[in-house]
Design a protein around this motif. Structure first.
Motif, short mmCIF file in Angstrom:
data_model
loop_
_atom_site.label_atom_id
_atom_site.label_comp_id
_atom_site.label_asym_id
_atom_site.label_seq_id
_atom_site.Cartn_x
_atom_site.Cartn_y
_atom_site.Cartn_z
N SER A 44 103.84 -41.73 67.38
CA SER A 44 105.08 -41.30 66.74
C SER A 44 105.51 -42.32 65.69
CB SER A 44 106.20 -41.14 67.78
OG SER A 44 107.46 -40.98 67.17
N ARG A 45 105.93 -41.82 64.52
CA ARG A 45 106.51 -42.67 63.48
C ARG A 45 108.04 -42.61 63.51
NH1 ARG A 45 102.65 -41.72 58.14
NH2 ARG A 45 100.66 -42.18 59.17
N GLY A 46 108.58 -41.87 64.47
CA GLY A 46 110.03 -41.80 64.61
C GLY A 46 110.71 -40.83 63.67
N GLU A 47 109.94 -39.95 63.00
CA GLU A 47 110.50 -38.99 62.06
C GLU A 47 111.20 -37.86 62.83
OE1 GLU A 47 111.67 -37.90 58.53
OE2 GLU A 47 110.00 -39.34 58.50
N VAL A 48 112.53 -37.71 62.61
CA VAL A 48 113.34 -36.78 63.39
C VAL A 48 113.69 -35.55 62.57
CG1 VAL A 48 115.47 -36.51 64.73
CG2 VAL A 48 114.35 -38.74 64.62
N LEU A 49 113.59 -34.39 63.21
CA LEU A 49 114.09 -33.15 62.64
C LEU A 49 115.31 -32.72 63.44
CD1 LEU A 49 113.87 -30.66 60.76
CD2 LEU A 49 112.38 -29.62 62.51
N VAL A 50 116.46 -32.59 62.77
CA VAL A 50 117.69 -32.15 63.41
C VAL A 50 117.96 -30.72 62.98
CG1 VAL A 50 120.14 -32.60 63.76
CG2 VAL A 50 118.56 -34.52 63.39
N ILE A 51 118.05 -29.81 63.92
CA ILE A 51 118.17 -28.37 63.64
C ILE A 51 119.52 -27.87 64.14
CG2 ILE A 51 117.19 -26.08 64.03
CD1 ILE A 51 114.53 -27.44 64.68
N GLY A 52 120.20 -27.08 63.34
CA GLY A 52 121.43 -26.47 63.82
C GLY A 52 122.42 -26.15 62.73
N PRO A 53 123.57 -25.58 63.11
CA PRO A 53 124.63 -25.31 62.13
C PRO A 53 125.10 -26.61 61.49
CG PRO A 53 125.07 -24.22 64.25
CD PRO A 53 123.94 -25.15 64.47
N GLY A 54 125.55 -26.51 60.26
CA GLY A 54 125.91 -27.70 59.52
C GLY A 54 127.01 -28.50 60.16
N ASP A 55 128.01 -27.84 60.80
CA ASP A 55 129.13 -28.59 61.37
C ASP A 55 128.74 -29.39 62.60
OD1 ASP A 55 128.69 -26.45 63.03
OD2 ASP A 55 130.79 -25.88 63.23
N GLN A 56 127.54 -29.17 63.13
CA GLN A 56 127.06 -29.97 64.26
C GLN A 56 125.92 -30.90 63.86
OE1 GLN A 56 126.64 -27.80 68.10
NE2 GLN A 56 127.24 -25.98 66.92
N THR A 75 121.02 -24.30 59.59
CA THR A 75 120.63 -22.92 59.88
C THR A 75 121.70 -21.90 59.53
OG1 THR A 75 121.43 -23.19 62.16
CG2 THR A 75 119.09 -23.63 61.74
N ASP A 76 122.87 -22.33 59.02
CA ASP A 76 123.94 -21.37 58.71
C ASP A 76 124.36 -21.43 57.25
OD1 ASP A 76 125.11 -23.86 58.81
OD2 ASP A 76 126.86 -23.23 59.97
N GLY A 77 123.39 -21.62 56.36
CA GLY A 77 123.68 -21.61 54.93
C GLY A 77 123.84 -22.99 54.34
N GLN A 78 124.03 -23.02 53.03
CA GLN A 78 124.16 -24.29 52.30
C GLN A 78 125.51 -24.94 52.63
OE1 GLN A 78 121.60 -25.14 50.18
NE2 GLN A 78 122.47 -27.16 49.77
N PRO A 79 125.50 -26.17 53.15
CA PRO A 79 126.76 -26.82 53.49
C PRO A 79 127.53 -27.23 52.24
CG PRO A 79 124.93 -28.34 53.82
CD PRO A 79 124.33 -27.01 53.48
N ALA A 80 128.87 -27.21 52.36
CA ALA A 80 129.72 -27.53 51.22
C ALA A 80 129.64 -29.00 50.85
CB ALA A 80 131.17 -27.14 51.54
N ASP A 134 117.84 -30.37 68.74
CA ASP A 134 118.09 -28.94 68.53
C ASP A 134 119.52 -28.59 68.94
OD1 ASP A 134 117.99 -26.23 68.24
OD2 ASP A 134 116.50 -25.88 69.80
N PHE A 135 120.35 -28.22 67.93
CA PHE A 135 121.72 -27.79 68.20
C PHE A 135 121.85 -26.27 68.28
CE2 PHE A 135 122.48 -32.09 66.72
CZ PHE A 135 123.59 -32.50 67.46
N SER A 136 120.76 -25.54 68.29
CA SER A 136 120.81 -24.08 68.36
C SER A 136 121.52 -23.64 69.63
CB SER A 136 119.39 -23.50 68.35
OG SER A 136 118.67 -23.92 67.21
#
Length: 562
Positions: A44-56, A75-80, A134-136
């Motif tokens: 592992s190189r420690g590369e993290v993928l964070v998935i979920g709605p922008g507010d979380q 996952t819920d559109g382009q964040p402001a 994963d914040f799904s």
């Protein structure tokens, strides 16, 4: 065994002969050598993928240490607010997530049915991520035991806290034991395209096991040693590698022998998980009854009836299996099913129902209450047999010893619930044509043909009730009856399920089928256009060689006449 487990000895009371014997017994167990196993390595190189709605997802990324490389998949559109500080950002709906520590692949839906690789979109030099948060609302990987490096936050806030604490240290090389061994030669999963036993697939909590048709395949990177595949496997095709059953039971036998020699009374063995079970047990140690011997295993779900019954045969008054609040539901279900079969067999011999118990207490106090319950178990002569990591042999040795020491004389057999790995095959002799499709698919050679005569034989001791014979039978003549037959001589003696007079070739006299099959064939072909004259029908009553000779003879005679 770990240093922490050895240190437990100091926290256990030793005020009675049982307590003093327990200390010596546990020392004997802890000193038992374990056979080595191979290792599974993660990079592992420690590369993290964070998935979920922008507010979380975005606030979480802001909280990460600066040294943690992160990509956020909103996952819920382009964040402001735009891209988070020091992190890559991709927007889209997740269409795929799969993998394990150091090798997670993710994709989002593109135009049409196109799948877009998230790592490529984020500009990563490698096509995968090392870790996933994963914040799904519904975890994208729904396994009851999440893979290493995957944090399903929807399952509880502690996963978020745990991710923040662990992610900075999740780069590098990580190793774990390869927990399993698999022998496809005795696997009852399938044969000739037919599906049989699926217990390992049904019980696996990590998604590590996949069907390959007649066999299964275990992904060592997804396997976390939960062990239900081992405890529920009826043939022993799946075995636990670390510790092996042989090493574990050798330690148990030494421990119980030492306990008796040091003046201990009726010992109760409490098997528990090395991590979660130990955490639950730690607070209960000072009040643990002195006849209770705690034994740490990697996962308590890996212990099946072979381990429980052998432990009773070695002289334990009771076997307790300690679950906890986070024990996966599939593990609990499998343990309770196995427990039901074992209790039925033990009950038929007069052993108490609580000889094997599944405990899943809410906390240390509830555990102590359960362990202080009165126990009415017989004192038996301890067995001395060795085991060799062969499940059916271990079960046979344990049950034969328990039968010899049984408080009561059992009935000839005891009925078991569906799914039990013991039982008999019943054959409707009127429907059976002795086509021998069933012996061809039987993985344990419980069903046998007879090369000398049309005869179907059965050895009950070998039968695991996988159901392949039932599926293979073209006449629906086979049914299964789960039960345990106590008499060893009857279990291991081949018995005839069906036999019939052979049909002999009308030309040379060689037997080549059964009379019922030939008569049924003649009846079915009664009106067939190719079998209207007597010569053609007579060939059906010949063996293969004579049939060919007769056809050539007829052609030769026809040519001569012309």
């Amino acid at each position: 065994m770990t240093t922490a487990e050895a240190n437990w000895l100091e926290d256990l009371s030793a005020e009675t002969p049982d307590g003093r014997a327990r200390g010596s017994a546990l020392q004997a167990f802890l000193s038992t050598e374990q056979s080595p196993t191979s290792l599974v390595s993660y990079q592992s190189r420690g590369e993290v993928l964070v998935i979920g709605p922008g507010d979380q997802a975005l606030p979480f990324v802001e909280e990460l240490d600066d040294g943690v490389p992160a990509t956020v998949l909103v996952t819920d559109g382009q964040p402001a607010g735009g891209k988070p500080r020091g992190a890559r950002m991709v927007c889209g709906k997740v269409s795929q997530l799969a993998g394990y520590l150091g090798h997670y692949a993710a994709a989002i839906s593109g135009a049409g049915d196109k799948q877009l690789d998230v790592a490529e979109l984020a500009g990563l030099p490698r096509p995968h991520f090392d870790l996933v948060v994963d914040f799904s609302e519904q975890p994208l990987l729904g396994f009851q035991t999440p893979p290493f490096g995957y944090y399903p936050v929807a399952r509880g806030a502690h996963w978020r806290t745990r991710a923040l604490e662990e992610l900075p240290d999740m780069g590098g090389e990580f190793e774990k034991p390869k927990f399993f061994n698999y022998d496809p030669d005795i696997c009852a999963h399938g044969n000739s395209g037919l599906s049989g036993c699926t217990r390992c697939l049904d019980g696996c909590t990590t998604g590590a096991i996949q069907s390959l048709g007649d066999q299964v395949e275990v992904d060592p990177y997804l396997c976390q040693g939960v062990g239900v595949c081992v405890s529920s496997c009826p043939t022993g095709a799946m075995t636990y590698a670390y510790p092996s059953l042989r090493d574990l039971l050798r330690g148990v036998r030494r421990m119980l022998q030492q306990y008796r020699e040091q003046g201990g009374g009726k010992p109760v063995l409490l098997f528990h998980d090395r991590e979660a079970g130990s955490a639950l047990l730690k607070d209960a140690l000072p009040g643990l009854p002195e006849h209770v011997l705690p034994v740490a295993v990697e996962e308590v779900g890996s212990l099946g009836a072979d381990a429980w019954l052998a432990t009773l045969a070695y002289g334990a008054a009771q076997v307790c299996l300690l679950g906890h609040q986070d024990t996966p539901p599939r593990v609990v279900k499998a343990m309770r099913e196995e427990l039901g079969h074992a209790r039925a067999i033990l009950g038929g011999m007069g052993y108490p129902r609580q000889a094997v118990e599944w405990l899943q207490p809410a906390g240390p106090e509830a555990l102590l209450v359960a362990l202080r319950a009165p126990l009415n178990s017989p004192q038996i002569r301890p067995a001395g047999f060795e085991t060799f990591d062969e499940k059916r042999s271990t079960l046979r040795l344990a049950l034969e010893h328990l039968l010899a020491e049984a408080p009561d004389t059992p009935p000839p057999a005891v009925a078991l619930r569906e799914g039990a790995p013991f039982g008999q095959v019943l054959v409707d002799a009127e429907a059976c044509t002795l086509c021998m499709a069933c012996p061809q698919v039987c993985p344990t050679r419980a069903l046998l043909d007879n090369p000398e005569a049309p005869q179907l034989r059965f050895v009950e001791d070998q039968c695991v009730q996988c159901g392949l014979c039932e599926q293979a039978c073209p006449e629906d003549a086979i049914t299964l009856e789960p039960r345990y037959l106590y008499a060893e001589s009857e279990r291991r003696q081949p018995r005839i399920l069906n036999e019939e007079e052979p049909f002999c070739c009308e030309s040379c006299g060689t037997p080549f089928g059964t009379r019922s099959v030939i008569e049924r064939m003649l009846e079915n072909l009664e009106g067939h256009r190719m079998f209207q004259d007597e010569a053609q029908r007579r060939r059906l009553r010949m063996c293969g060689d004579c049939r060919v000779k007769d056809m050539f003879k007829a052609e030769y005679q026809a040519g001569g006449e012309q």
